[in-house]
Scaffold this motif. Structure first.
Motif, mmCIF file in Angstrom:
data_model
loop_
_atom_site.group_PDB
_atom_site.id
_atom_site.type_symbol
_atom_site.label_atom_id
_atom_site.label_comp_id
_atom_site.label_asym_id
_atom_site.label_seq_id
_atom_site.Cartn_x
_atom_site.Cartn_y
_atom_site.Cartn_z
ATOM 1 N N GLU A 98 -14.343 -7.516 -5.773
ATOM 2 C CA GLU A 98 -15.601 -7.458 -5.053
ATOM 3 C C GLU A 98 -16.290 -6.133 -5.363
ATOM 4 O OE1 GLU A 98 -14.751 -7.926 -0.962
ATOM 5 O OE2 GLU A 98 -13.928 -9.962 -1.157
ATOM 6 N N ARG A 99 -17.536 -6.033 -4.895
ATOM 7 C CA ARG A 99 -18.291 -4.812 -5.156
ATOM 8 C C ARG A 99 -17.614 -3.598 -4.514
ATOM 9 N NH1 ARG A 99 -23.985 -5.716 -5.968
ATOM 10 N NH2 ARG A 99 -24.299 -3.507 -5.505
ATOM 11 N N ASP A 100 -16.944 -3.803 -3.372
ATOM 12 C CA ASP A 100 -16.299 -2.685 -2.684
ATOM 13 C C ASP A 100 -15.132 -2.110 -3.468
ATOM 14 O OD1 ASP A 100 -18.087 -3.086 -0.684
ATOM 15 O OD2 ASP A 100 -16.723 -4.228 0.605
ATOM 16 N N HIS A 101 -14.605 -2.862 -4.425
ATOM 17 C CA HIS A 101 -13.481 -2.362 -5.220
ATOM 18 C C HIS A 101 -13.914 -1.344 -6.260
ATOM 19 C CE1 HIS A 101 -11.376 -6.333 -4.055
ATOM 20 N NE2 HIS A 101 -10.887 -5.351 -3.318
ATOM 21 N N SER A 102 -15.198 -1.181 -6.469
ATOM 22 C CA SER A 102 -15.673 -0.192 -7.439
ATOM 23 C C SER A 102 -15.371 1.206 -6.933
ATOM 24 C CB SER A 102 -17.180 -0.344 -7.658
ATOM 25 O OG SER A 102 -17.482 -1.645 -8.132
ATOM 26 N N GLY A 103 -14.990 2.087 -7.847
ATOM 27 C CA GLY A 103 -14.712 3.464 -7.458
ATOM 28 C C GLY A 103 -13.839 4.168 -8.479
ATOM 29 N N LYS A 104 -13.392 5.358 -8.095
ATOM 30 C CA LYS A 104 -12.577 6.215 -8.954
ATOM 31 C C LYS A 104 -11.137 6.184 -8.442
ATOM 32 C CE LYS A 104 -12.342 11.007 -10.593
ATOM 33 N NZ LYS A 104 -12.976 12.349 -10.495
ATOM 34 N N TYR A 105 -10.256 5.580 -9.214
ATOM 35 C CA TYR A 105 -8.846 5.473 -8.860
ATOM 36 C C TYR A 105 -8.070 6.565 -9.597
ATOM 37 C CZ TYR A 105 -9.941 0.879 -6.904
ATOM 38 O OH TYR A 105 -10.471 -0.150 -6.156
ATOM 39 N N GLU A 106 -7.208 7.263 -8.854
ATOM 40 C CA GLU A 106 -6.407 8.346 -9.430
ATOM 41 C C GLU A 106 -4.930 8.054 -9.214
ATOM 42 O OE1 GLU A 106 -6.607 13.177 -9.657
ATOM 43 O OE2 GLU A 106 -6.803 12.231 -7.693
ATOM 44 N N MET A 107 -4.171 8.115 -10.288
ATOM 45 C CA MET A 107 -2.725 7.882 -10.252
ATOM 46 C C MET A 107 -2.012 9.217 -10.446
ATOM 47 S SD MET A 107 -0.510 5.564 -12.903
ATOM 48 C CE MET A 107 1.274 5.648 -12.948
ATOM 49 N N CYS A 108 -1.030 9.491 -9.585
ATOM 50 C CA CYS A 108 -0.279 10.748 -9.640
ATOM 51 C C CYS A 108 1.203 10.426 -9.780
ATOM 52 C CB CYS A 108 -0.524 11.585 -8.383
ATOM 53 S SG CYS A 108 0.441 13.112 -8.322
ATOM 54 N N VAL A 109 1.836 11.001 -10.803
ATOM 55 C CA VAL A 109 3.273 10.843 -11.050
ATOM 56 C C VAL A 109 3.902 12.212 -10.849
ATOM 57 C CG1 VAL A 109 5.026 10.194 -12.720
ATOM 58 C CG2 VAL A 109 2.871 8.962 -12.651
ATOM 59 N N LYS A 110 4.889 12.324 -9.947
ATOM 60 C CA LYS A 110 5.413 13.616 -9.543
ATOM 61 C C LYS A 110 6.930 13.618 -9.605
ATOM 62 C CE LYS A 110 4.790 17.076 -5.924
ATOM 63 N NZ LYS A 110 4.156 17.366 -4.618
ATOM 64 N N VAL A 111 7.470 14.680 -10.192
ATOM 65 C CA VAL A 111 8.911 14.935 -10.202
ATOM 66 C C VAL A 111 9.095 16.359 -9.677
ATOM 67 C CG1 VAL A 111 11.002 15.157 -11.578
ATOM 68 C CG2 VAL A 111 9.323 13.396 -12.145
ATOM 69 N N ASP A 112 9.628 16.463 -8.452
ATOM 70 C CA ASP A 112 9.763 17.750 -7.784
ATOM 71 C C ASP A 112 8.398 18.414 -7.696
ATOM 72 O OD1 ASP A 112 12.394 17.196 -7.467
ATOM 73 O OD2 ASP A 112 13.092 18.481 -9.100
ATOM 74 N N SER A 113 8.259 19.604 -8.301
ATOM 75 C CA SER A 113 6.985 20.329 -8.226
ATOM 76 C C SER A 113 6.102 20.080 -9.443
ATOM 77 C CB SER A 113 7.257 21.828 -8.100
ATOM 78 O OG SER A 113 8.039 22.275 -9.197
ATOM 79 N N PHE A 114 6.542 19.214 -10.382
ATOM 80 C CA PHE A 114 5.747 18.905 -11.566
ATOM 81 C C PHE A 114 5.073 17.553 -11.358
ATOM 82 C CE2 PHE A 114 9.167 21.648 -12.974
ATOM 83 C CZ PHE A 114 8.471 22.616 -13.685
ATOM 84 N N GLU A 115 3.848 17.458 -11.856
ATOM 85 C CA GLU A 115 3.097 16.215 -11.691
ATOM 86 C C GLU A 115 2.140 16.023 -12.844
ATOM 87 O OE1 GLU A 115 -0.626 17.746 -8.946
ATOM 88 O OE2 GLU A 115 1.084 16.771 -7.963
ATOM 89 N N ASP A 116 1.706 14.779 -13.003
ATOM 90 C CA ASP A 116 0.699 14.417 -13.998
ATOM 91 C C ASP A 116 -0.241 13.412 -13.347
ATOM 92 O OD1 ASP A 116 -0.739 14.304 -16.308
ATOM 93 O OD2 ASP A 116 0.645 12.962 -17.364
ATOM 94 N N ARG A 117 -1.527 13.528 -13.678
ATOM 95 C CA ARG A 117 -2.533 12.682 -13.040
ATOM 96 C C ARG A 117 -3.370 11.982 -14.103
ATOM 97 N NH1 ARG A 117 -3.448 13.835 -7.546
ATOM 98 N NH2 ARG A 117 -2.219 15.613 -6.781
#
Length: 612
Positions: free
Chosen positions: A367-386
């Motif tokens: 639907e139109r409401d699904h439009s937007g900016k999706y951010e995925m974050c993968v984290k191991v302890d204090s390290f992360e990638d987005r």
């Protein structure tokens, strides 16, 4: 009896420097009491200038010059003491050796002070050996020790003041005598200095993050504080183990760098780390890591591998399903989180399924409401990638807001319209303009994929009434509805009087002129030959052929042809008598022209026939 020493006057300069001192008040004479040979000195404040002890000169030798010492009046003792034998012996000697000195006229003094000033300028005589200890004892003590008991009589004070000093005299401040006019007004009291501004501490360091972790150390980095305050001396790094409140300072000295390695840690510890900036104003508020750090070796840091088609904007139509698979890596197993526009996802609208290798974002019906900016974050302890994915759900646009018929003239109509309110969540790529005749009511497309907001419609039929409508278009397609102009256009019938332009007829009249002349020819007896030339002229000229200036008539041996200005004379099987000069003459109403050529007819001779 020793020789009488020569008394030398002190320099005038030294005399001027000596300040008149008030005479000490005479102490009351106490009752005569038996006193020991040497009375203990009474406590007295230290004198301003204490003369050093001098040894008596040898007999028969002139005494050395001694600089006069500035005498300071000694305050009276609190308790009167009996005069000692030494004082009694010194006083007569001092009176005998004193010599009057002229007093300074600029600084008058009391009568009681004059003898003291005169005694200061006099040099001491040589004293007998028996009197040397008494004189030395009566003189002022050393600078480091307190002054001895003040003499009780004026004679004793004069003897002490007259004692010579081997050192350079010290200048005493000039004190005006009592009753004398003051030379200068009293000095103003000095103002207290302005206190310096208080020292201000800095703000907290910014963006404290973990750069690296292994089994024995943690590397952190940060940015300088926003407000420096009274300067910046350095940073203090501290850590605290989980479930404790004891903060340990890592660096003994402040570090000026924005990166620090905390070493010698125990594997498996969970640490809370903070950084404080320090200056003269004190410590700043601490910058604390958001999450505690586990001291252990990271086998594989988290990494997201975004597919190529997801690096740009992902566009889907309303109603289509969305199935996005994003692989990642990391060891131990990373923690995966999703957000939309900075907020957690609603599990009722978007489904997320995570595995050890990838994460799937699934929408069954977009639907139109699904439009937007999706951010995925993968984290191991204090390290992360987005990774960021932009999802755009589009649909058909709405119709233009208004359509207006601006003007009608001749067979033309001018239209204007405004963009639609709903663009379908994407840009408008063009417009389609249609017309309909009132008689039939059928809509026909006049313009399509048109980008402007105004247009001119032409080639309308006279006497008909037209309606117009406009549809908006985006990447999905045309709008389902169209906006129709409120007014119609009537093409009026008007009479047309066509008057063709008048053109002046061109005069093509021209006298005859040969464009190709005749050429001389040679022919053989019995073989047909042709003479050719070309002529032009208007009106068409009349052609005549002549042989040796005689007009060739209707002789069947000659054939004359004139076609499109090409004139030819055909001579059939000429004989030797047909040779001569042939002339072609063309003439019309504007003139005439002639051309001529020479024709030679040869006879073929057979050599075999001549032999016979």
């Amino acid at each position: 009896m020793p020789a009488k020493p020569v008394i030398k006057k002190a320099p005038a300069k030294a005399a001027k420097k000596a300040a008149p001192a008030p005479a000490p008040e005479p102490a009351p004479e106490p009752a005569p009491e038996p006193a020991p040979a040497e009375a203990p000195p009474a406590e007295a404040p230290p004198a301003e200038a204490a003369p050093a002890e001098t040894a008596p000169p040898a007999e028969g030798a002139p005494p050395a010059e001694a600089a006069p010492a500035e005498a300071a009046p000694a305050p009276p003792a609190e308790e009167p003491a009996a005069p000692s034998e030494a004082d009694a012996t010194v006083a007569p000697a001092a009176e005998e050796i004193t010599a009057p000195a002229p007093a300074e006229p600029e600084k008058p003094a009391d009568a009681s002070e004059a003898p003291a000033a005169e005694e200061t300028n006099a040099a001491p005589p040589a004293a007998p050996e028996s009197e040397a200890p008494a004189v030395a004892q009566a003189t002022a003590p050393a600078a480091e020790e307190p002054a001895a008991a003040a003499p009780e009589t004026p004679a004793d004070a004069a003897a002490v003041a007259a004692a010579p000093s081997s050192e350079e005299p010290a200048a005493a401040p000039e004190v005006p005598a009592e009753g004398a006019p003051a030379d200068a007004p009293p000095a103003e009291e000095p103002k207290a200095p302005t206190p310096p501004p208080p020292e201000v501490p800095t703000s907290e360091p910014l963006n404290l993050t973990v750069e690296d972790v292994n089994d024995t150390s943690v590397t952190i980095k940060w940015r300088p504080p926003e407000n420096i305050g009274s300067g910046l001396d350095g940073y203090a790094v501290e850590y605290c183990k989980d479930q404790t409140t004891d903060w340990v300072v890592v660096n003994a000295e402040l570090t000026p760098a924005n990166r620090f390695v905390i070493k010698d840690l125990t594997t498996g510890d969970i640490l809370h780390i903070r950084v404080v900036s320090v200056n003269l104003g004190g410590r700043s508020p601490p910058a604390v890591l958001a999450d505690p750090v586990i001291v252990r070796e990271i086998v594989d840091r988290p990494k997201i591998r975004v597919p190529r088609y997801l690096r740009a904007r992902l566009v889907k139509k309303v109603g289509e399903k969305v199935n996005v698979v994003i692989p990642f890596s990391g060891k131990p197993k990373p923690v995966v989180t999703w957000t939309k526009d900075g907020q957690p996802l609603d599990p009722k609208k978007v489904n997320i399924r995570n595995t050890d290798r990838d994460s799937i974002l699934f929408i069954r019906q977009s639907e139109r409401d699904h439009s937007g900016k999706y951010e995925m974050c993968v984290k191991v302890d204090s390290f992360e990638d987005r990774a960021t994915i932009i999802l755009q759900i589009v649909e058909l646009p709405g119709p233009p807001t208004t359509v207006k018929l601006v003007d009608t003239w001749g067979f033309n109509v001018a239209l204007e319209w405004t963009p639609p309110k709903d663009s379908g969540n994407t840009e408008i790529t063009g417009y389609t303009i249609q017309k309909a005749d009132k008689k039939t009511g059928d809509w026909f497309t006049v313009l399509e994929h048109y980008h402007r907001l105004n247009a001119t419609i032409s080639d309308l039929i006279m006497g008909n009434t037209y309606s117009f409508r406009v549809l908006a278009e985006n990447k999905v397609g045309l709008s389902e509805e169209a906006t129709i102009a409120k007014t119609t256009a009537y093409i009026q019938k008007t009479g047309i009087n066509y008057q063709p332009p008048e053109y002046k007829e061109h005069d093509f009249s021209e006298a005859p002129k040969f464009t190709t002349p005749l050429s001389d020819r040679a022919a053989t007896v019995g073989y047909t030959t042709k003479l050719l030339c070309a002529v032009r002229g208007c009106p068409k000229p009349k052609i005549e052929w002549m042989k040796n200036s005689m007009i060739i008539g209707e002789d069947p041996k000659f054939r004359m042809i004139n076609h499109q200005g090409i004139c030819s004379l055909e001579i059939r099987k000429p004989s030797s008598f047909d040779g001569g000069v042939y002339t072609c003459r063309a003439k019309n109403a504007h003139g005439e022209a002639t051309v001529a050529c020479k024709l030679e007819v040869k006879q073929v001779i057979n050599p075999d026939a001549e032999k016979k």
